[in-house]
Write a protein that holds these residues in place. Structure first.
Motif, PDB file in Angstrom:
ATOM      1  N   PRO A 171       0.803  -1.193  -0.287  1.00  0.00           N
ATOM      2  CA  PRO A 171       0.079   0.067  -0.003  1.00  0.00           C
ATOM      3  C   PRO A 171       1.300   0.827   0.126  1.00  0.00           C
ATOM      4  O   PRO A 171       0.616   2.449  -0.734  1.00  0.00           O
ATOM      5  N   MET A 223      -6.254  -3.868   1.411  1.00  0.00           N
ATOM      6  CA  MET A 223      -5.504  -3.137   0.498  1.00  0.00           C
ATOM      7  C   MET A 223      -4.619  -3.375  -0.468  1.00  0.00           C
ATOM      8  O   MET A 223      -4.534  -4.441  -1.244  1.00  0.00           O
ATOM      9  N   ASN A 224      -3.793  -4.041   0.806  1.00  0.00           N
ATOM     10  CA  ASN A 224      -2.678  -5.295   0.701  1.00  0.00           C
ATOM     11  C   ASN A 224      -3.063  -6.706  -0.203  1.00  0.00           C
ATOM     12  O   ASN A 224      -2.617  -6.435  -0.351  1.00  0.00           O
ATOM     13  N   ALA A 262      -3.437  -5.258  -3.467  1.00  0.00           N
ATOM     14  CA  ALA A 262      -2.263  -4.597  -4.079  1.00  0.00           C
ATOM     15  C   ALA A 262      -1.327  -5.122  -5.116  1.00  0.00           C
ATOM     16  O   ALA A 262      -0.886  -4.900  -6.264  1.00  0.00           O
TER      17      ALA A 262
END
Length: 338
Positions: free
Chosen positions: A219, A281-282, A285
């Protein structure tokens, strides 16, 4: 008519507070204006979660507690903001455990290479228990009030010159690291050439080849847009880093009790939101970064950990932190080093 007063922090002077309790503040007599400095970019979930928290604090206090967030290193580097916090020039800061190690060495211990297998043992170690207590006590010696950590993730390497498939690929690599003795020691032990560069200046340093690469969480790599000037993403997962929300102790202690309770409640809620958003998000990503043109590889990590052990990395840091604290860490990680 009561006179409305603005109460602000002064450089080096902490906070000049009214003797009135917070319930009178809510009635409209005083305004507490405070500052929070952060190195995190606007798009980082730490920033967005804190913005929500500060808006909620402002709303619930009818504007009488007004904390202004300065993200993206607007107030200077992490070390500069730590200095400002200690002097009372700012009331709060968000600062990485890795950079905080230069002030309070024990603060960096969660970043020991390949220590935590995942988030379950990590949060167990850092939210409560003997290791958490020792870190908070170390920060309290510098008159810093520590809230919970926000997540800045397990860190990977992104470079412009070659993928990191083996330990030898790191040989001589000029890699940007934060001002962290642990990370500097880690990459030196693996044969790289670590260099400390302010996060806000990292993009330009990579673009102009002052550094060959950097290491950070996915992120953060996305938020800083360094993928625009790099080619290879290697999922080394070599270290974890988080960000402490810290308060200037004297400023915090002088706040009315109701103000402290309001701020602490919303900071805690912000941490919960941030951790959930960061994991989501990770998870997504890698695919997004691959779609932006990065070549992604996953090296075998066992040789990296073995190389660190052979280089004396774990023995060195056990000696520097002390056997008691190292034992508190290994309670959550299992044995580290031979």
């Amino acid at each position: 008519m009561p006179t409305r007063r603005t109460i602000v922090q002064g450089a080096g002077a902490g906070l000049l507070l009214s003797p009135l309790p917070f319930r009178r503040v809510r009635a409209g007599t005083d305004v507490l204006r405070l500052s929070l400095g952060s190195p995190m970019p606007q798009a980082h979930p730490a920033t967005t979660s804190l913005v929500e928290a500060l808006d909620a604090i402002r709303t619930e206090s009818d504007g009488r507690v007004d904390i202004t967030l300065y993200p993206d290193s607007q107030l200077g580097s992490e070390l500069s903001m730590q200095s400002q916090l200690r002097s009372g020039a700012i009331a709060f800061t968000l600062t990485s455990a890795s950079s905080l190690q230069t002030l309070a060495p024990l603060a960096g211990i969660p970043g020991v290479a390949y220590a935590f297998s995942g988030y379950v043992p990590l949060w167990a170690a850092l939210d409560s228990g003997p290791l958490s207590e020792r870190i908070r006590d170390a920060l309290a010696k510098f008159r810093l009030k520590a809230f919970r950590l926000v997540d800045n993730g397990f860190r990977d390497v992104i470079t412009s010159v070659r993928p990191i498939e083996t330990v030898s690929d790191l040989q001589g690599l000029k890699i940007r690291v934060p001002p962290s003795p642990l990370l500097t020691s880690l990459f030196r032990a693996l044969g790289a050439a670590p260099t400390t560069i302010n996060l806000a200046e990292t993009y330009a340093a990579l673009q102009t080849r002052v550094a060959d690469g950097m290491e950070n969480s996915l992120p953060q790599i996305e938020a800083t847009r360094v993928y625009e000037v790099q080619k290879y993403l290697s999922r080394t997962g070599h270290s974890w880093d988080g960000l402490w929300i810290l308060a200037h102790g004297r400023t915090w202690d002088a706040l009315p009790a109701d103000a402290r309770a309001l701020i602490a409640r919303h900071f805690d809620a912000a941490v919960e939101r941030q951790r959930q958003a960061f994991v989501q998000m990770n998870t997504q990503a890698e695919a997004r970064l691959g779609a932006k043109g990065l070549a992604v590889n996953r090296p075998d990590l066992a040789p990296f950990r073995a190389a660190l052990d052979r280089a004396g990395y774990y023995a060195e840091w056990k000696g520097r932190f002390g056997a008691e604290v190292w034992g508190a860490l290994e309670r959550y990680t299992g044995p580290l080093g031979a």
